[in-house]
Design a protein around this motif. Sequence first.
Motif, short mmCIF file in Angstrom:
data_model
loop_
_atom_site.label_atom_id
_atom_site.label_comp_id
_atom_site.label_asym_id
_atom_site.label_seq_id
_atom_site.Cartn_x
_atom_site.Cartn_y
_atom_site.Cartn_z
N ARG A 111 0.84 -1.20 0.00
CA ARG A 111 0.00 0.00 0.00
C ARG A 111 0.88 1.26 0.00
NH1 ARG A 111 -3.03 -1.02 4.47
NH2 ARG A 111 -4.29 -2.45 3.22
N GLY A 112 0.64 2.15 -0.95
CA GLY A 112 1.46 3.35 -1.06
C GLY A 112 2.89 3.04 -1.42
N LEU A 113 3.10 2.05 -2.29
CA LEU A 113 4.42 1.51 -2.59
C LEU A 113 5.41 2.58 -3.05
CD1 LEU A 113 5.93 -1.20 -2.71
CD2 LEU A 113 5.15 -1.45 -5.06
N ALA A 114 4.95 3.53 -3.85
CA ALA A 114 5.85 4.56 -4.38
C ALA A 114 6.44 5.45 -3.30
CB ALA A 114 5.10 5.41 -5.41
N ASP A 115 5.74 5.57 -2.18
CA ASP A 115 6.19 6.47 -1.11
C ASP A 115 6.87 5.74 0.04
OD1 ASP A 115 5.06 8.72 -2.43
OD2 ASP A 115 3.07 8.13 -1.71
N LEU A 116 7.04 4.45 -0.09
CA LEU A 116 7.65 3.68 0.99
C LEU A 116 9.16 3.89 1.04
CD1 LEU A 116 5.81 0.23 0.70
CD2 LEU A 116 5.30 2.11 2.24
N SER A 117 9.72 3.68 2.21
CA SER A 117 11.18 3.72 2.37
C SER A 117 11.79 2.50 1.69
CB SER A 117 11.53 3.70 3.86
OG SER A 117 11.17 2.45 4.43
N PRO A 118 13.09 2.54 1.40
CA PRO A 118 13.73 1.37 0.79
C PRO A 118 13.51 0.09 1.60
CG PRO A 118 15.19 3.24 0.62
CD PRO A 118 14.03 3.69 1.47
N GLU A 119 13.56 0.18 2.93
CA GLU A 119 13.36 -1.00 3.76
C GLU A 119 11.94 -1.53 3.64
OE1 GLU A 119 13.55 -4.20 6.14
OE2 GLU A 119 15.22 -3.07 5.28
N ASP A 120 10.95 -0.61 3.62
CA ASP A 120 9.56 -1.04 3.49
C ASP A 120 9.29 -1.62 2.10
OD1 ASP A 120 8.91 -0.42 6.09
OD2 ASP A 120 8.18 1.59 5.61
N ARG A 121 9.94 -1.05 1.07
CA ARG A 121 9.80 -1.64 -0.27
C ARG A 121 10.40 -3.04 -0.30
NH1 ARG A 121 11.28 3.39 -2.41
NH2 ARG A 121 13.34 2.60 -2.98
N HIS A 122 11.49 -3.22 0.43
CA HIS A 122 12.10 -4.54 0.52
C HIS A 122 11.15 -5.53 1.18
CE1 HIS A 122 15.13 -7.61 0.83
NE2 HIS A 122 15.10 -7.60 2.15
N GLN A 123 10.45 -5.09 2.22
CA GLN A 123 9.49 -5.96 2.89
C GLN A 123 8.33 -6.30 1.96
OE1 GLN A 123 9.90 -7.48 5.85
NE2 GLN A 123 11.93 -6.53 5.79
N ALA A 124 7.93 -5.34 1.14
CA ALA A 124 6.87 -5.61 0.15
C ALA A 124 7.35 -6.65 -0.85
CB ALA A 124 6.47 -4.32 -0.56
N ARG A 125 8.61 -6.56 -1.24
CA ARG A 125 9.17 -7.52 -2.19
C ARG A 125 9.22 -8.92 -1.57
NH1 ARG A 125 14.83 -8.91 -3.54
NH2 ARG A 125 14.81 -9.90 -5.59
N ILE A 126 9.56 -9.02 -0.30
CA ILE A 126 9.56 -10.32 0.37
C ILE A 126 8.16 -10.91 0.39
CG2 ILE A 126 9.86 -11.45 2.61
CD1 ILE A 126 12.22 -9.57 3.12
N ALA A 127 7.15 -10.07 0.67
CA ALA A 127 5.77 -10.56 0.66
C ALA A 127 5.37 -11.03 -0.73
CB ALA A 127 4.83 -9.44 1.13
N LEU A 128 5.79 -10.31 -1.77
CA LEU A 128 5.53 -10.73 -3.14
C LEU A 128 6.17 -12.09 -3.43
CD1 LEU A 128 6.10 -7.48 -5.24
CD2 LEU A 128 4.09 -8.94 -5.39
N LYS A 129 7.40 -12.23 -2.97
CA LYS A 129 8.14 -13.47 -3.22
C LYS A 129 7.45 -14.66 -2.57
CE LYS A 129 12.43 -12.79 -2.68
NZ LYS A 129 13.71 -12.53 -1.99
N LYS A 130 7.01 -14.49 -1.32
CA LYS A 130 6.35 -15.59 -0.62
C LYS A 130 5.02 -15.93 -1.27
CE LYS A 130 8.57 -14.90 3.87
NZ LYS A 130 8.36 -14.58 5.31
#
Length: 330
Positions: A218-237
């Motif tokens: 949610r709000g991916l474009a405005d997330l910090s690098p760390e939060d974008r990384h967490q989103a990527r981990i969720a995508l991967k799983k």
Amino acid sequence: MKRSAEARESPAAGGSAPRRDVVAGPASAGPQKARPVKLSPEDSTEDAAICVFLSALDQFEANARALRAQEDPECVHQMRVALRRLRAAIGLFRNALSGPALDAARERAKAIASVLGAARDWDVFREMLEAGPRAAFEQEPSFFALLDAVASRRATAYAQARAKLDETQAVQFVAEFRAAIELRDWNAAADARDEGSAKGFAQAALTRLRKRVMKKSRGLADLSPEDRHQARIALKKARYGAEFFQSLFPHRRGARRFSRALAELQDGLGAFNDMETVTPLLDEIDAGDGGATMRASAFVRGWFAHAARAGVEHARESEKRLKELAPFWG
């Protein structure tokens, strides 16, 4: 575990006995991607877990043997993928299966992956340098000093990766987990061994994974690098879960489309995550090589900082695309 003759013969189908030659077996032809996990409507949740665990172990072993024969970056990548898939699977099935053998396998996989990750980071950095700033630095001595420094550290990282694979603990990791799988050495939930329970488990798991992806992005474009990384981990799983369970559902085309879309989104975010790893690698080189690489290092930092800003628009498109992805599991 009920299986057709074809499925029983497939290593990814959970019918193979533990192999104790593990990493020390003959070299394979080259890098190996994971074989599709083939499940049937009669499978229990435990059956499904066994299929998934064995698929990941087979992928890891094949690429470990291939790495001994040839220094192919794709072998390292596929080994890391196998270990990620295994760790994701153990986590995914944790409400159905639990016990020390699973905990130990997960921790051992993490330790091996961390050593492989160092080799992979230097590979990716080298590829980024060659594909990006090299053309602008053809006549700059400090850039070639930088490439030499990357090559030296990459060689060290590969030597450490091979040494890790030669360690008794790494060899035992696969052998002992295969033995645990053969013995079903874990505590199973009351319904985990019920015939046909895998599909219900898969539906609940995939729904949960999708909700987590939507929340984390949610709000991916405005997330910090760390939060974008967490989103990527969720995508991967979520992607791994879709790949694990897609054979249980009739909408195969929708399942492939779902997995492919998640993979593309994950790769897009991964490219910008790779740019975040550039800074510590350059810090290490600058600290060790001093003035020889400083000019190129400063230029490369700026190059990738500028490239990373392009990720904002990609993030917006990714979030929009995620909202349009329909579940294939009903």
